[in-house]
Design a protein around this motif. Structure first.
Motif, PDB file in Angstrom:
ATOM      1  N   HIS A   1       0.867  -1.179   0.000  1.00 52.39           N
ATOM      2  CA  HIS A   1       0.000   0.000   0.000  1.00 52.39           C
ATOM      3  C   HIS A   1       0.904   1.230   0.000  1.00 52.39           C
ATOM      4  O   HIS A   1       1.471   1.582   1.034  1.00 52.39           O
ATOM      5  N   PRO A   2       1.086   1.891  -1.131  1.00 53.59           N
ATOM      6  CA  PRO A   2       2.036   3.012  -1.215  1.00 53.59           C
ATOM      7  C   PRO A   2       1.665   4.116  -0.240  1.00 53.59           C
ATOM      8  O   PRO A   2       0.489   4.446  -0.060  1.00 53.59           O
TER       9      PRO A   2
ATOM     10  N   LYS B   1       1.448  -1.821  -7.790  1.00 52.90           N
ATOM     11  CA  LYS B   1       1.474  -1.900  -9.251  1.00 52.90           C
ATOM     12  C   LYS B   1       1.021  -0.597  -9.895  1.00 52.90           C
ATOM     13  O   LYS B   1       1.489  -0.240 -10.990  1.00 52.90           O
ATOM     14  N   ASP B   2       0.138   0.143  -9.243  1.00 52.83           N
ATOM     15  CA  ASP B   2      -0.355   1.390  -9.809  1.00 52.83           C
ATOM     16  C   ASP B   2       0.744   2.450  -9.865  1.00 52.83           C
ATOM     17  O   ASP B   2       0.768   3.277 -10.783  1.00 52.83           O
ATOM     18  N   VAL B   3       1.654   2.418  -8.900  1.00 49.91           N
ATOM     19  CA  VAL B   3       2.766   3.374  -8.897  1.00 49.91           C
ATOM     20  C   VAL B   3       3.755   3.022 -10.004  1.00 49.91           C
ATOM     21  O   VAL B   3       4.309   3.904 -10.667  1.00 49.91           O
TER      22      VAL B   3
ATOM     23  N   PRO C   1       1.359   5.132 -23.098  1.00 52.39           N
ATOM     24  CA  PRO C   1       1.073   3.719 -23.366  1.00 52.39           C
ATOM     25  C   PRO C   1      -0.088   3.201 -22.535  1.00 52.39           C
ATOM     26  O   PRO C   1      -0.431   3.765 -21.499  1.00 52.39           O
ATOM     27  N   LYS C   2      -0.679   2.135 -22.999  1.00 54.10           N
ATOM     28  CA  LYS C   2      -1.596   1.352 -22.166  1.00 54.10           C
ATOM     29  C   LYS C   2      -0.749   0.275 -21.505  1.00 54.10           C
ATOM     30  O   LYS C   2      -0.039  -0.483 -22.188  1.00 54.10           O
ATOM     31  N   VAL C   3      -0.794   0.209 -20.180  1.00 55.91           N
ATOM     32  CA  VAL C   3       0.058  -0.724 -19.437  1.00 55.91           C
ATOM     33  C   VAL C   3      -0.794  -1.856 -18.865  1.00 55.91           C
ATOM     34  O   VAL C   3      -1.771  -1.613 -18.163  1.00 55.91           O
TER      35      VAL C   3
END
Length: 353
Positions: free
Chosen positions: A98-99, A124-126, A300-302
């Motif tokens: 959890h960032p 992963k979102d970061v 980009p789409k990641v």
């Protein structure tokens, strides 16, 4: 896999018998991300201490150039540096599940952790955000370099990053990444063309009609309209529509369509067959001052694939290729060829290359 320190890169074997200065380029390298140690002082501030500890990632990328090889070469030499830099800027956020809301360790609000949880923001979102920002920074640098050299050109970009047990595939192109497994295959990227991004492009034209230079119409029609169509009700689509409707044709509708053609013949502003990529800052529609770049996204789409949750085997292979392969072979045929080759060459130590 051939890996190197992040200060170097290796050229993959592609386009055999061509010179290294061709429009298709590739990079493979190891990315070392400096991980600072943080210590808490009595004033609750974080103190950054020297550290030699690293997070290690592995990186592969393809660049399909157009209008010359310059941008593809620049991107192959520079994008991984941008990714390393952006990851190091947020390394404190990618080492925690959890960032933290504030990387300096302070909470402006005592409920900060709760807000992060409510937004469902994960590690992963970061990483995904860092990849998106890296593509954008690389594109800006390319634009500056090409302008200084009075050159034009662009390239598509497909990159894969393996980090902390997860595979991130960032695509700003019509290239494709495919994970081939023993009994199935998994597409790991989404391709971008003027057709697949019709709604985004049309909406941009609606918001900024001056970008069309009074030469183009944003509406899509099944065919190029003629003078005889004026006053007739003809099938059309606008940015808000997945389906089709009927429009009474006016004289302005006879202008050249913003997106024209079908399949591989589809063109953005009658010029480009791609809708995302790097470069092309100086590209204009022929014999006009209309710039293509505002419609060409570098973001980009990641997609993220968690390898820790999969039973990955030795013969599971990630295929990354530009449209030259996918134009002639579907996913099924590529997967079958890979499986068959690996099965027939089990004792060959070089079978992966």
């Amino acid at each position: 896999m051939n890996t190197h320190d992040s200060t170097t890169h290796s050229q993959l074997t592609i386009n055999a018998q061509k010179s290294e200065f061709n429009e298709d380029q590739a990079t493979c390298c190891q990315i070392s991300i400096r991980k600072n140690n943080y210590g808490k002082g009595e004033d609750q501030e974080w103190l950054i201490l020297c550290s030699t500890e690293y997070l290690t990632g592995y990186y592969w990328a393809l660049f399909d150039g157009h209008g010359g090889p310059e941008v593809a070469i620049m991107a192959s030499n520079y994008l991984h540096y941008c990714i390393k830099q952006k990851l190091e800027e947020v390394v404190g956020g990618i080492t925690e599940e959890h960032p933290p809301m504030h990387l300096n360790g302070q909470h402006v609000c005592q409920s900060d952790p709760q807000f992060v949880e409510e937004k469902q923001i994960r590690q992963k979102d970061v990483v995904i955000g860092a990849l998106e920002q890296a593509f954008q920074e690389c594109d800006e640098v390319i634009g500056q370099e090409m302008e200084a050299a009075s050159q034009s050109g662009g390239c598509t970009a497909l990159a894969a990053l393996y980090l902390q047990g997860k595979l991130y595939v960032a695509n700003a192109s019509d290239s494709r990444a495919l994970l081939v497994r023993k009994h199935n295959f998994i597409p790991l990227s989404t391709e971008f063309t003027p057709e697949t991004e019709r709604q985004r492009i049309q909406h941009l034209a609606l918001m900024y009609p001056e970008l069309l230079g009074d030469e183009f119409t944003r509406f899509e029609f099944p065919r190029r309209l003629k003078g005889d169509d004026v006053g007739q009700k003809v099938l059309y689509r606008d940015y808000s529509m997945q389906g089709w409707g009927y429009k009474t044709i006016e004289k302005d509708d006879l202008k050249y369509p913003l997106i024209h053609g079908h399949g591989k013949q589809a063109r953005l502003l009658g010029t480009l067959a791609v809708s995302r990529g790097l470069g092309d800052h100086q590209l204009k529609v022929i014999e006009t001052d209309i710039e293509v770049k505002p419609f060409l996204s570098c973001i980009p789409k990641v997609e993220m694939f968690d390898l820790t949750e999969q039973n990955i085997k030795e013969d599971d292979v990630l295929i990354m290729a530009t449209d030259g392969l996918w134009d002639v072979l579907p996913n099924e045929d590529v997967a079958q060829m890979v499986r068959s080759f690996l099965e027939d060459n089990k004792t060959d130590p070089y079978r992966y290359s």
